[in-house]
Design a protein around this motif. Sequence first.
Motif, PDB file in Angstrom:
ATOM      1  N   ILE A 157     -10.897   3.706 -12.780  1.00 16.50           N
ATOM      2  CA  ILE A 157     -10.000   3.038 -11.830  1.00 16.50           C
ATOM      3  C   ILE A 157      -8.854   2.362 -12.577  1.00 16.50           C
ATOM      4  N   ASN A 158      -9.185   1.679 -13.660  1.00 15.93           N
ATOM      5  CA  ASN A 158      -8.153   0.987 -14.439  1.00 15.93           C
ATOM      6  C   ASN A 158      -7.160   1.974 -15.046  1.00 15.93           C
ATOM      7  N   ASN A 159      -7.650   3.138 -15.456  1.00 14.31           N
ATOM      8  CA  ASN A 159      -6.759   4.160 -16.015  1.00 14.31           C
ATOM      9  C   ASN A 159      -5.733   4.623 -14.983  1.00 14.31           C
ATOM     10  N   ILE A 160      -6.166   4.722 -13.739  1.00 17.24           N
ATOM     11  CA  ILE A 160      -5.236   5.110 -12.670  1.00 17.24           C
ATOM     12  C   ILE A 160      -4.206   4.007 -12.448  1.00 17.24           C
ATOM     13  N   VAL A 161      -4.675   2.763 -12.370  1.00 13.45           N
ATOM     14  CA  VAL A 161      -3.796   1.626 -12.082  1.00 13.45           C
ATOM     15  C   VAL A 161      -2.734   1.455 -13.166  1.00 13.45           C
ATOM     16  N   THR A 162      -3.127   1.596 -14.423  1.00 13.82           N
ATOM     17  CA  THR A 162      -2.175   1.381 -15.524  1.00 13.82           C
ATOM     18  C   THR A 162      -1.071   2.439 -15.557  1.00 13.82           C
ATOM     19  N   GLN A 163      -1.315   3.580 -14.948  1.00 14.22           N
ATOM     20  CA  GLN A 163      -0.268   4.611 -14.875  1.00 14.22           C
ATOM     21  C   GLN A 163       0.921   4.156 -14.031  1.00 14.22           C
ATOM     22  N   TYR A 164       0.718   3.117 -13.235  1.00 11.56           N
ATOM     23  CA  TYR A 164       1.764   2.615 -12.341  1.00 11.56           C
ATOM     24  C   TYR A 164       2.267   1.242 -12.789  1.00 11.56           C
ATOM     25  N   ASP A 165       2.118   0.962 -14.077  1.00 12.35           N
ATOM     26  CA  ASP A 165       2.602  -0.297 -14.672  1.00 12.35           C
ATOM     27  C   ASP A 165       1.943  -1.522 -14.047  1.00 12.35           C
ATOM     28  N   LEU A 166       0.701  -1.362 -13.626  1.00 17.14           N
ATOM     29  CA  LEU A 166      -0.099  -2.457 -13.089  1.00 17.14           C
ATOM     30  C   LEU A 166      -1.387  -2.541 -13.902  1.00 17.14           C
ATOM     31  N   SER A 167      -2.182  -3.573 -13.646  1.00 16.72           N
ATOM     32  CA  SER A 167      -3.459  -3.690 -14.352  1.00 16.72           C
ATOM     33  C   SER A 167      -4.461  -4.436 -13.489  1.00 16.72           C
ATOM     34  N   LEU A 168      -5.739  -4.174 -13.725  1.00 14.93           N
ATOM     35  CA  LEU A 168      -6.785  -4.921 -13.045  1.00 14.93           C
ATOM     36  C   LEU A 168      -6.922  -6.291 -13.692  1.00 14.93           C
ATOM     37  N   TYR A 220       0.835  -1.209   0.000  1.00 22.91           N
ATOM     38  CA  TYR A 220       0.000   0.000   0.000  1.00 22.91           C
ATOM     39  C   TYR A 220       0.868   1.258   0.000  1.00 22.91           C
ATOM     40  N   LEU A 221       1.843   1.306   0.901  1.00 20.33           N
ATOM     41  CA  LEU A 221       2.651   2.517   1.055  1.00 20.33           C
ATOM     42  C   LEU A 221       3.448   2.837  -0.208  1.00 20.33           C
ATOM     43  N   ALA A 222       3.994   1.801  -0.846  1.00 21.74           N
ATOM     44  CA  ALA A 222       4.784   2.024  -2.060  1.00 21.74           C
ATOM     45  C   ALA A 222       3.927   2.593  -3.186  1.00 21.74           C
ATOM     46  N   TYR A 223       2.645   2.224  -3.185  1.00 17.99           N
ATOM     47  CA  TYR A 223       1.723   2.686  -4.228  1.00 17.99           C
ATOM     48  C   TYR A 223       0.670   3.629  -3.637  1.00 17.99           C
ATOM     49  N   PHE A 224       1.094   4.391  -2.638  1.00 22.07           N
ATOM     50  CA  PHE A 224       0.175   5.312  -1.979  1.00 22.07           C
ATOM     51  C   PHE A 224      -0.482   6.272  -2.964  1.00 22.07           C
ATOM     52  N   ASP A 225       0.300   6.859  -3.862  1.00 23.81           N
ATOM     53  CA  ASP A 225      -0.257   7.836  -4.805  1.00 23.81           C
ATOM     54  C   ASP A 225      -1.346   7.209  -5.675  1.00 23.81           C
ATOM     55  N   MET A 226      -1.144   5.963  -6.071  1.00 27.44           N
ATOM     56  CA  MET A 226      -2.144   5.269  -6.883  1.00 27.44           C
ATOM     57  C   MET A 226      -3.431   5.047  -6.090  1.00 27.44           C
ATOM     58  N   PHE A 227      -3.297   4.466  -4.900  1.00 22.53           N
ATOM     59  CA  PHE A 227      -4.490   4.171  -4.106  1.00 22.53           C
ATOM     60  C   PHE A 227      -5.179   5.448  -3.626  1.00 22.53           C
ATOM     61  N   ASN A 228      -4.393   6.476  -3.356  1.00 20.22           N
ATOM     62  CA  ASN A 228      -4.996   7.741  -2.949  1.00 20.22           C
ATOM     63  C   ASN A 228      -5.765   8.367  -4.111  1.00 20.22           C
ATOM     64  N   GLY A 229      -5.253   8.182  -5.332  1.00 19.10           N
ATOM     65  CA  GLY A 229      -5.977   8.655  -6.512  1.00 19.10           C
ATOM     66  C   GLY A 229      -7.299   7.934  -6.682  1.00 19.10           C
ATOM     67  N   ILE A 230      -7.301   6.625  -6.410  1.00 21.31           N
ATOM     68  CA  ILE A 230      -8.539   5.844  -6.471  1.00 21.31           C
ATOM     69  C   ILE A 230      -9.512   6.315  -5.393  1.00 21.31           C
TER      70      ILE A 230
END
Length: 342
Positions: free
Chosen positions: A211-222, A167-177
């Motif tokens: 949500i998926n658009n946010i996740v893909t910005q961090y080289d991840l995917s749903l 969670y902490l490493a991807y805080f910006d992603m989860f906070n965006g969600i």
Amino acid sequence: MFIDEKNSLANLQKKTKLAKILNCDVEYLKNFSDYSEVKSFDKRVGPKTRRLFNADPNHKKILRKINKLLLSMNIPDYVYGGRPNRDYLSNAFLHKKNPYIQTADIRSFFPSTHESYVYGFFKNKLLMSEDVSKILTDLTTYSSSESPHYPEKSLPQGFPTSTIMSYLAYFDMFNGIYKQCRDRNIHFSLFVDDMTFSSDVKIPKSFIRHINNIVTQYDLSLHPNKIRRFSVDQPKLVTGVIIDPKTNNFHIPNKLHKKIYTNIQNFHSLNVNTYTDYVNLKRIILSLKGQLASCSRIDQEKTFNHIIKVIQDVEIHFIVPSVKGATHRQLYEEYISFVSFR
């Protein structure tokens, strides 16, 4: 994320201070890779086999100290994974009264995490020096040659720090969600890589694309096969718990019933003729005990008295409560007691 300056990890600049906080030698931190040994093992979880990683005792002791310090930070309420007094059930409870629910999870989350995000958290969020950030990144990540599809260092499943660190490493992603949900009056919770969204009004189909658009910005995917939309009158599966659409009560999922049934079958088909047979029997009993504990928490009206009696008849021979951590001698004494009693 608000970082309390009083937290021991905040603004940490020197390796000597880090060593003091973690109660270890600076030399160990400088040459960590020479001392550490990580072993992998496979664990069957339903139809899948997961590769888990176990750090050596000294490394694990340090990881637990780091984890304790990370958990003392001001972590948002929507985070349920890896935190004391929060689990899959309290996560589901948050959504039980909302008629519209969507769920999604991140595909291959742990092996897809990247050390650069872990380093970025220590360096940019906690404002540590580069060398201290690098040491903590090395302590909490691992590169497995057994995973050719994920050659870079990532957060290994099995390390004490990995759940909250993901969670902490991807805080910006989860906070965006979270902000997307807040702006739409949608309740959001995160249980490791499982995300649940609920509302008292219908959630637009386009929402999950945002949500998926946010996740893909961090080289991840749903995971495309794990995106679920539940209608108002449909039973809803949230982190392993069924929510009744009419009563909002929790029900035990069929998947858990099936696991219990399989363990009972394995118990009755196992003939204990050797020490190894007994250890396998004990593992079945302990697995059953954990599954029944989950059932009683989900639905207190469900009783499994006949299975509980089976467990109690075997448990009277237990010297130690588990297999993991028990010595061969302790388990062998249990085995002798068991076969003598029959």
